[in-house]
Structure formats: C-alpha cells, structure tokens
Design a protein around this motif. Sequence first.
Motif, short mmCIF file in Angstrom:
data_model
loop_
_atom_site.label_atom_id
_atom_site.label_comp_id
_atom_site.label_asym_id
_atom_site.label_seq_id
_atom_site.Cartn_x
_atom_site.Cartn_y
_atom_site.Cartn_z
N LEU A 116 0.96 -1.17 0.05
CA LEU A 116 -0.04 -0.02 0.00
C LEU A 116 0.80 1.34 0.18
CD1 LEU A 116 -2.78 1.28 0.18
CD2 LEU A 116 -2.69 1.25 2.59
N ILE A 117 1.90 1.30 0.84
CA ILE A 117 2.59 2.65 1.06
C ILE A 117 3.55 2.72 -0.46
CG2 ILE A 117 4.60 1.48 2.33
CD1 ILE A 117 2.91 5.04 2.87
N VAL A 118 4.05 1.43 -0.88
CA VAL A 118 4.87 1.70 -2.13
C VAL A 118 3.88 2.07 -3.22
CG1 VAL A 118 5.92 0.53 -3.79
CG2 VAL A 118 6.58 0.01 -1.38
N SER A 119 2.71 1.84 -3.35
CA SER A 119 1.91 2.03 -4.39
C SER A 119 1.37 3.50 -4.17
CB SER A 119 0.52 1.24 -4.47
OG SER A 119 -0.16 1.41 -3.33
N GLU A 120 1.12 4.12 -2.90
CA GLU A 120 1.09 5.47 -2.69
C GLU A 120 2.27 6.45 -3.10
OE1 GLU A 120 0.18 5.51 1.52
OE2 GLU A 120 -2.04 4.94 1.12
N TRP A 121 3.37 5.92 -3.00
CA TRP A 121 4.46 6.52 -3.17
C TRP A 121 4.78 6.60 -4.93
CZ3 TRP A 121 9.33 4.18 0.09
CH2 TRP A 121 8.91 4.77 1.36
N LEU A 122 4.45 5.69 -5.38
CA LEU A 122 4.32 5.43 -6.67
C LEU A 122 3.45 6.34 -7.40
CD1 LEU A 122 5.08 1.66 -7.50
CD2 LEU A 122 6.75 3.75 -7.85
N LEU A 123 2.24 6.49 -6.84
CA LEU A 123 1.16 7.38 -7.29
C LEU A 123 1.81 8.90 -7.15
CD1 LEU A 123 -1.62 7.81 -8.73
CD2 LEU A 123 -2.26 7.66 -6.33
N GLY A 124 2.28 9.18 -6.00
CA GLY A 124 2.70 10.46 -5.77
C GLY A 124 3.76 10.91 -6.59
N THR A 125 4.70 10.03 -6.82
CA THR A 125 5.72 10.32 -7.69
C THR A 125 5.29 10.71 -9.10
OG1 THR A 125 7.37 8.88 -6.63
CG2 THR A 125 8.08 9.49 -8.67
N LEU A 126 4.33 10.04 -9.56
CA LEU A 126 3.65 10.00 -10.99
C LEU A 126 3.11 11.52 -11.01
CD1 LEU A 126 2.70 8.89 -13.54
CD2 LEU A 126 0.74 8.00 -12.51
N ALA A 127 2.46 11.58 -9.86
CA ALA A 127 1.54 13.04 -9.90
C ALA A 127 2.56 14.26 -9.94
CB ALA A 127 0.60 13.00 -8.86
N ILE A 128 3.54 14.07 -8.90
CA ILE A 128 4.33 15.43 -8.55
C ILE A 128 5.42 15.64 -9.65
CG2 ILE A 128 6.16 14.53 -6.98
CD1 ILE A 128 5.68 17.17 -5.47
#
Length: 181
Positions: A60-72
């Motif tokens: 979950l935390i890795v997918s959140e990081w990846l989504l955040g990376t994609l966004a920012i």
Amino acid sequence: MNAQTQKGDWVFARNLVASICKLNEFVGQLLIYVVIGMVLVLSYETSARYIFGAPTSWALIVSEWLLGTLAICGWGYTYKEGGHVRVDVIYSLLSKRRQALIDVIMSLIFMFPLIGILIWSAIKMAVRSWRTGELIVESGWMPLAAPFRTVMLVGLLLFGLQCLAQFLCDVYYLFKGRELL
C-alpha cells in the motif's frame, strides 16, 4: 532586423527553454515505468491477499509513493504539454500577445511566489526527514520518509523549471511577437 540578428537573439533563453523542455519530456517518458511499477505492486498485493491469504505490509505505501511520484514529477511534463486546467472563457478570445501578457503578469503575481513557497517547504521537509530518520508510521513496514520527500522536491523543481521556461517563452512572445522555439 536581418535574419542573422533574428536567429541569434535570445540564444541563452532559447537553449535554456529547449533544455528544460527536453528534461521534462524525458521525465514524462520515465514516468511510464512508474505506472508499470504501480500496476505490478498492486497486482502482487491483490494476488498475495486474495489468492494466498498473505497480504503484504509494504504494497500500500509503495503504491502510494508511486502514485505520488507520478503526480508530482508529472506536473512539469503536463505543464509543458499544456495539460493543466485553465479557465479559457475570456482568455481564448484574446490575441496571442494579450494571452502572453496575462501569463507573464499571473506568473509574477501567483506562479513564482507559490512555486517558491512550495520548493522552500519541500527543501525543509526533505532535509528534516534525512536528518531525523523520519519514518512513515501509517504502514507496519515503517519505511523512511526521506526518499519520498526528496522525490517531492525533485518534482517541484521540475515544475518550477517548466514554469520558468514558459515564462521566458511568454516574455519573448510579448516583446518579439513570435515563438521562442
């Protein structure tokens, strides 16, 4: 003005803008792999949880990081491509030169101060995270927060650079009446 003078004016700005655009284009292409990584992580977690009955503590935390990376990290690329939302009701009716004038004024009043505040805040957060060894406690895995805080800073810097590139293009158009690139 002769063709040689026209070709050679604003060389530094032209090269800087071209370099920034290439950098954000490259990052935009790299982000494709972040999406693939996110799909793989979520697929693994779904399989582990529902097929094997063994959920992970990290997915979950890795997918959140990846989504955040994609966004920012995608903000600069999206801005380069003109993909950010804008209210064009009146703006689209204006001439290109007046649009450039509005963009220059709004950049000076809103964009650069906001980007400056965001970058300054991200620097402080990243430095604090590295110094203190801050952990992300929302996950049983408890990973370090500093790597993601650093990614946030990099994404904001990429966006800030693209804002600078667009600003230079708008200023050039305002004064010269033609595109910088």
